[in-house]
Design a protein around this motif. Structure first.
Motif, PDB file in Angstrom:
ATOM      1  N   GLY A  65       0.797  -1.218   0.000  1.00 49.72           N
ATOM      2  CA  GLY A  65       0.000   0.000   0.000  1.00 49.72           C
ATOM      3  C   GLY A  65       0.826   1.263   0.000  1.00 49.72           C
ATOM      4  N   LEU A  66       2.113   1.161  -0.361  1.00 51.05           N
ATOM      5  CA  LEU A  66       3.025   2.302  -0.278  1.00 51.05           C
ATOM      6  C   LEU A  66       3.453   2.784  -1.659  1.00 51.05           C
ATOM      7  CD1 LEU A  66       5.324   1.057   2.614  1.00 51.05           C
ATOM      8  CD2 LEU A  66       3.423   2.672   2.772  1.00 51.05           C
ATOM      9  N   TRP A  67       3.668   4.108  -1.761  1.00 54.93           N
ATOM     10  CA  TRP A  67       4.246   4.740  -2.942  1.00 54.93           C
ATOM     11  C   TRP A  67       5.709   5.046  -2.674  1.00 54.93           C
ATOM     12  CZ3 TRP A  67       1.970   5.881  -7.648  1.00 54.93           C
ATOM     13  CH2 TRP A  67       0.579   5.711  -7.723  1.00 54.93           C
ATOM     14  N   SER A  68       6.526   4.986  -3.717  1.00 55.81           N
ATOM     15  CA  SER A  68       7.935   5.356  -3.623  1.00 55.81           C
ATOM     16  C   SER A  68       8.372   5.925  -4.961  1.00 55.81           C
ATOM     17  CB  SER A  68       8.795   4.151  -3.234  1.00 55.81           C
ATOM     18  OG  SER A  68       8.683   3.126  -4.205  1.00 55.81           O
ATOM     19  N   GLN A  69       9.607   6.398  -5.037  1.00 56.90           N
ATOM     20  CA  GLN A  69      10.160   6.922  -6.275  1.00 56.90           C
ATOM     21  C   GLN A  69      11.317   6.057  -6.753  1.00 56.90           C
ATOM     22  OE1 GLN A  69      10.676  11.207  -7.029  1.00 56.90           O
ATOM     23  NE2 GLN A  69       9.909  11.569  -4.953  1.00 56.90           N
ATOM     24  N   VAL A  70      11.484   5.988  -8.068  1.00 56.27           N
ATOM     25  CA  VAL A  70      12.654   5.356  -8.649  1.00 56.27           C
ATOM     26  C   VAL A  70      13.431   6.443  -9.394  1.00 56.27           C
ATOM     27  CG1 VAL A  70      11.493   3.133  -8.826  1.00 56.27           C
ATOM     28  CG2 VAL A  70      11.473   4.659 -10.800  1.00 56.27           C
ATOM     29  N   ARG A  71      14.494   6.046 -10.072  1.00 56.37           N
ATOM     30  CA  ARG A  71      15.342   7.002 -10.779  1.00 56.37           C
ATOM     31  C   ARG A  71      14.525   7.825 -11.782  1.00 56.37           C
ATOM     32  NH1 ARG A  71      20.970   7.927 -10.175  1.00 56.37           N
ATOM     33  NH2 ARG A  71      21.072   5.694  -9.718  1.00 56.37           N
ATOM     34  N   PRO A  72      14.716   9.149 -11.816  1.00 56.86           N
ATOM     35  CA  PRO A  72      13.984   9.980 -12.785  1.00 56.86           C
ATOM     36  C   PRO A  72      14.349   9.624 -14.222  1.00 56.86           C
ATOM     37  CG  PRO A  72      14.950  11.331 -11.045  1.00 56.86           C
ATOM     38  CD  PRO A  72      15.537   9.965 -10.908  1.00 56.86           C
ATOM     39  N   LEU A  73      13.465  10.010 -15.149  1.00 58.13           N
ATOM     40  CA  LEU A  73      13.739   9.855 -16.569  1.00 58.13           C
ATOM     41  C   LEU A  73      14.980  10.664 -16.960  1.00 58.13           C
ATOM     42  CD1 LEU A  73      10.070  10.487 -17.727  1.00 58.13           C
ATOM     43  CD2 LEU A  73      11.254   8.294 -17.965  1.00 58.13           C
ATOM     44  N   SER A  74      15.589  10.271 -18.066  1.00 58.23           N
ATOM     45  CA  SER A  74      16.749  11.009 -18.550  1.00 58.23           C
ATOM     46  C   SER A  74      16.368  12.411 -19.012  1.00 58.23           C
ATOM     47  CB  SER A  74      17.421  10.262 -19.707  1.00 58.23           C
ATOM     48  OG  SER A  74      17.868   8.992 -19.286  1.00 58.23           O
ATOM     49  N   GLN A  75      15.119  12.571 -19.464  1.00 66.48           N
ATOM     50  CA  GLN A  75      14.635  13.886 -19.860  1.00 66.48           C
ATOM     51  C   GLN A  75      13.153  13.991 -19.522  1.00 66.48           C
ATOM     52  OE1 GLN A  75      14.722  12.512 -24.491  1.00 66.48           O
ATOM     53  NE2 GLN A  75      14.491  14.677 -24.161  1.00 66.48           N
ATOM     54  N   PRO A  76      12.684  15.191 -19.176  1.00 62.30           N
ATOM     55  CA  PRO A  76      11.265  15.362 -18.848  1.00 62.30           C
ATOM     56  C   PRO A  76      10.393  14.990 -20.051  1.00 62.30           C
ATOM     57  CG  PRO A  76      12.542  17.266 -18.151  1.00 62.30           C
ATOM     58  CD  PRO A  76      13.442  16.443 -19.015  1.00 62.30           C
ATOM     59  N   ARG A  77       9.240  14.400 -19.778  1.00 62.17           N
ATOM     60  CA  ARG A  77       8.332  13.980 -20.844  1.00 62.17           C
ATOM     61  C   ARG A  77       6.885  14.231 -20.426  1.00 62.17           C
ATOM     62  NH1 ARG A  77      10.894  10.388 -24.494  1.00 62.17           N
ATOM     63  NH2 ARG A  77      13.010   9.847 -23.779  1.00 62.17           N
ATOM     64  N   CYS A  78       6.102  14.680 -21.392  1.00 59.52           N
ATOM     65  CA  CYS A  78       4.661  14.835 -21.211  1.00 59.52           C
ATOM     66  C   CYS A  78       3.968  14.142 -22.378  1.00 59.52           C
ATOM     67  CB  CYS A  78       4.289  16.312 -21.161  1.00 59.52           C
ATOM     68  SG  CYS A  78       2.517  16.635 -21.124  1.00 59.52           S
ATOM     69  N   GLN A  79       2.866  13.470 -22.110  1.00 61.65           N
ATOM     70  CA  GLN A  79       2.139  12.697 -23.122  1.00 61.65           C
ATOM     71  C   GLN A  79       2.978  11.534 -23.658  1.00 61.65           C
ATOM     72  OE1 GLN A  79       0.422  16.365 -25.407  1.00 61.65           O
ATOM     73  NE2 GLN A  79      -0.863  14.605 -25.862  1.00 61.65           N
ATOM     74  N   LEU A  80       3.832  11.008 -22.846  1.00 58.48           N
ATOM     75  CA  LEU A  80       4.588   9.820 -23.218  1.00 58.48           C
ATOM     76  C   LEU A  80       3.713   8.584 -23.104  1.00 58.48           C
ATOM     77  CD1 LEU A  80       6.745   8.564 -20.248  1.00 58.48           C
ATOM     78  CD2 LEU A  80       5.079  10.400 -19.979  1.00 58.48           C
ATOM     79  N   ARG A  81       4.219   7.474 -23.648  1.00 63.07           N
ATOM     80  CA  ARG A  81       3.618   6.175 -23.411  1.00 63.07           C
ATOM     81  C   ARG A  81       4.634   5.344 -22.641  1.00 63.07           C
ATOM     82  NH1 ARG A  81      -0.196   8.335 -23.521  1.00 63.07           N
ATOM     83  NH2 ARG A  81      -1.893   8.373 -25.043  1.00 63.07           N
ATOM     84  N   LEU A  82       4.178   4.734 -21.553  1.00 61.93           N
ATOM     85  CA  LEU A  82       5.022   3.909 -20.707  1.00 61.93           C
ATOM     86  C   LEU A  82       4.590   2.458 -20.883  1.00 61.93           C
ATOM     87  CD1 LEU A  82       7.283   4.379 -18.559  1.00 61.93           C
ATOM     88  CD2 LEU A  82       5.492   4.139 -16.825  1.00 61.93           C
ATOM     89  N   VAL A  83       5.536   1.583 -21.263  1.00 61.60           N
ATOM     90  CA  VAL A  83       5.239   0.186 -21.569  1.00 61.60           C
ATOM     91  C   VAL A  83       6.266  -0.690 -20.870  1.00 61.60           C
ATOM     92  CG1 VAL A  83       5.005  -1.542 -23.397  1.00 61.60           C
ATOM     93  CG2 VAL A  83       4.289   0.810 -23.818  1.00 61.60           C
ATOM     94  N   SER A  84       5.832  -1.818 -20.318  1.00 62.93           N
ATOM     95  CA  SER A  84       6.756  -2.785 -19.723  1.00 62.93           C
ATOM     96  C   SER A  84       6.970  -3.940 -20.692  1.00 62.93           C
ATOM     97  CB  SER A  84       6.220  -3.307 -18.396  1.00 62.93           C
ATOM     98  OG  SER A  84       5.012  -4.020 -18.575  1.00 62.93           O
ATOM     99  N   MET A  85       8.216  -4.430 -20.755  1.00 64.30           N
ATOM    100  CA  MET A  85       8.541  -5.555 -21.620  1.00 64.30           C
ATOM    101  C   MET A  85       9.809  -6.229 -21.109  1.00 64.30           C
ATOM    102  SD  MET A  85       9.139  -5.662 -25.767  1.00 64.30           S
ATOM    103  CE  MET A  85      10.771  -4.895 -25.737  1.00 64.30           C
ATOM    104  N   ASP A  86       9.730  -7.527 -20.903  1.00 63.62           N
ATOM    105  CA  ASP A  86      10.897  -8.328 -20.517  1.00 63.62           C
ATOM    106  C   ASP A  86      11.631  -7.752 -19.311  1.00 63.62           C
ATOM    107  OD1 ASP A  86      10.294 -10.004 -22.616  1.00 63.62           O
ATOM    108  OD2 ASP A  86      11.740  -9.106 -23.980  1.00 63.62           O
ATOM    109  N   GLY A  87      10.874  -7.336 -18.303  1.00 64.65           N
ATOM    110  CA  GLY A  87      11.494  -6.845 -17.079  1.00 64.65           C
ATOM    111  C   GLY A  87      12.086  -5.454 -17.175  1.00 64.65           C
ATOM    112  N   HIS A  88      11.712  -4.678 -18.188  1.00 68.52           N
ATOM    113  CA  HIS A  88      12.171  -3.301 -18.341  1.00 68.52           C
ATOM    114  C   HIS A  88      10.965  -2.402 -18.613  1.00 68.52           C
ATOM    115  CE1 HIS A  88      15.865  -5.567 -19.230  1.00 68.52           C
ATOM    116  NE2 HIS A  88      16.529  -4.487 -18.850  1.00 68.52           N
ATOM    117  N   LEU A  89      11.117  -1.119 -18.291  1.00 65.76           N
ATOM    118  CA  LEU A  89      10.143  -0.112 -18.676  1.00 65.76           C
ATOM    119  C   LEU A  89      10.678   0.661 -19.871  1.00 65.76           C
ATOM    120  CD1 LEU A  89       9.165   1.476 -15.229  1.00 65.76           C
ATOM    121  CD2 LEU A  89       7.878  -0.238 -16.514  1.00 65.76           C
ATOM    122  N   TYR A  90       9.773   1.042 -20.774  1.00 71.01           N
ATOM    123  CA  TYR A  90      10.136   1.866 -21.917  1.00 71.01           C
ATOM    124  C   TYR A  90       9.302   3.134 -21.880  1.00 71.01           C
ATOM    125  CZ  TYR A  90      12.710  -2.036 -23.998  1.00 71.01           C
ATOM    126  OH  TYR A  90      13.612  -3.041 -24.240  1.00 71.01           O
ATOM    127  N   ALA A  91       9.966   4.291 -21.848  1.00 70.39           N
ATOM    128  CA  ALA A  91       9.300   5.588 -21.941  1.00 70.39           C
ATOM    129  C   ALA A  91       9.421   6.048 -23.393  1.00 70.39           C
ATOM    130  CB  ALA A  91       9.946   6.596 -21.001  1.00 70.39           C
TER     131      ALA A  91
END
Length: 379
Positions: free
Chosen positions: A174-200
């Motif tokens: 039930g907890l929120w946390s933060q991970v490493r920020p994106l390399s560059q700010p993004r708005c209206q991106l699509r975030l997809v998971s695949m093979d144990g990785h996230l793709y922005a």
């Protein structure tokens, strides 16, 4: 770093869980062994990026803690969100626009709902923290965590700015946390998971793509979208270890990303020239949903990734249809917006929209982003 859940024994932590496991195995203490593995499952990301723990587990133990994390009751969930521009279902121009200052957000309408599997009623699961931009962010799940990346936030001087922050929600604590920020700010991106990785993927006026490795808590660039493809308003999904991206102003195009070669390539064109509302994958098929206001209905197209061919699918009559977002749960694709939830069956013996139309969460605001989470078996 995510703190421990209150329901865990105070004697176990990320620092000592491996030692407890080692002693339990040596002493044949099965209860202590299960407790240590249970803690690792509930705090999987923290364990995954700790070499002194994850790197010393056996292959069987790694598989066990991940399998245990994915067990439990799978539920359809939706988050109240909004896009930085209208995602209308008509064939409108999606030329990049300068981000507009977002309207003030009501803290009471930053909720995440889940559909109770027995009562079929929507219940509040959590709320997006105040620091999470609810406008223009990308959302997806991986390892039974909900990740929220990027978005656009208003500042005190009245201007808006894209965000690079990435948050994750752990439904088992039930907890929120933060991970490493994106390399560059993004708005209206699509975030997809695949093979144990996230793709922005992409974003407002961006063609760049970056990949997150949770083992090292790091984002790294991969091949960008081809120039002239999709600046904004694209859809993305993963299927069979490959990414697929479509949408934008070139409605008929479908791009495929091969992670082994780090290359994008063109897939066969789709016959529809309308702007799709969303795109999801099931088995080896990519399903594209188009909202057709002129014909008052929803059209479905599917791309066979093995045969590399498009096929026409089912349609569903719907008066004044509005755009929706999709999530796959079992043999069903849920198509969710604030008006209703359609159910599209994808069983081998039957494919098409079911007659039952579920109501949306009461008093839901903004766009609804659906996804699937596994809740603790003890809940």
């Amino acid at each position: 770093m995510e703190a421990g859940a209150g329901t865990e024994s105070p004697q176990i932590s990320a620092e000592n869980c491996f030692d407890i496991l080692t002693r339990a195995k040596r002493d044949g203490a099965e209860g202590a062994r299960r407790r240590a593995l249970g803690f690792m499952s509930r705090h999987y990301l923290q364990v995954l990026r700790t070499p002194a723990v994850f790197g010393r587990l056996t292959a069987a133990e790694r598989e066990l803690i991940l399998a245990r994390r994915m067990e439990g009751t799978k539920v359809l969930a939706v988050a109240e969100s909004s896009d930085a521009s209208d995602r209308g279902g008509s064939r409108e121009s999606s030329r990049p626009q300068s981000p507009q200052p977002p309207a003030p957000e009501d803290p009471e309408h930053r909720r995440v709902f889940c559909l109770h599997p027995d009562t079929r009623r929507w219940e509040v699961l959590t709320r997006l923290p105040e620091d999470v931009p609810a406008k223009g962010s990308g959302m997806c799940t991986m390892y039974n965590y909900l990740f929220v990346a990027g978005g656009i936030r208003a500042h005190g001087d009245g201007r808006s700015k894209a965000s690079d922050r990435v948050f994750c929600y752990n439904p088992l604590t039930g907890l929120w946390s933060q991970v490493r920020p994106l390399s560059q700010p993004r708005c209206q991106l699509r975030l997809v998971s695949m093979d144990g990785h996230l793709y922005a993927i992409g974003g407002e006026c961006l063609f760049t793509v970056e990949r997150y490795d949770p083992r090292v808590d790091r984002w790294a660039p991969v091949a960008p979208l081809p120039r002239g493809s999709f600046a904004v308003a694209h859809e993305a999904t993963s299927c069979g270890g490959e990414l697929f991206v479509s949408g934008g102003s070139l409605f008929y195009r479908l791009l495929r990303y091969d992670s082994r070669r780090d290359e994008w390539e063109e897939c066969p064109f789709n016959e529809s020239r309308r702007r799709s509302t969303d795109m999801v994958a099931h088995r080896s098929l990519v399903y594209r949903f188009d909202v057709d206001r002129e014909r008052a209905g929803v059209s479905v197209y599917k791309y066979n990734t093995a045969a590399k061919a498009w096929h026409g699918g089912a349609s569903f009559p719907l008066e004044n249809p509005r755009p929706f977002r999709c999530a796959v749960l079992g043999e069903r694709i849920y198509c969710v917006n604030r008006s209703h939830t359609l159910q599209f069956e994808v069983r081998e013996e039957r494919e098409g929209f079911g007659p039952e139309v579920l109501p949306p969460p009461a008093e839901a605001r903004g766009a609804l982003v659906p996804f699937v989470l596994s809740l603790d078996r003890d809940e």
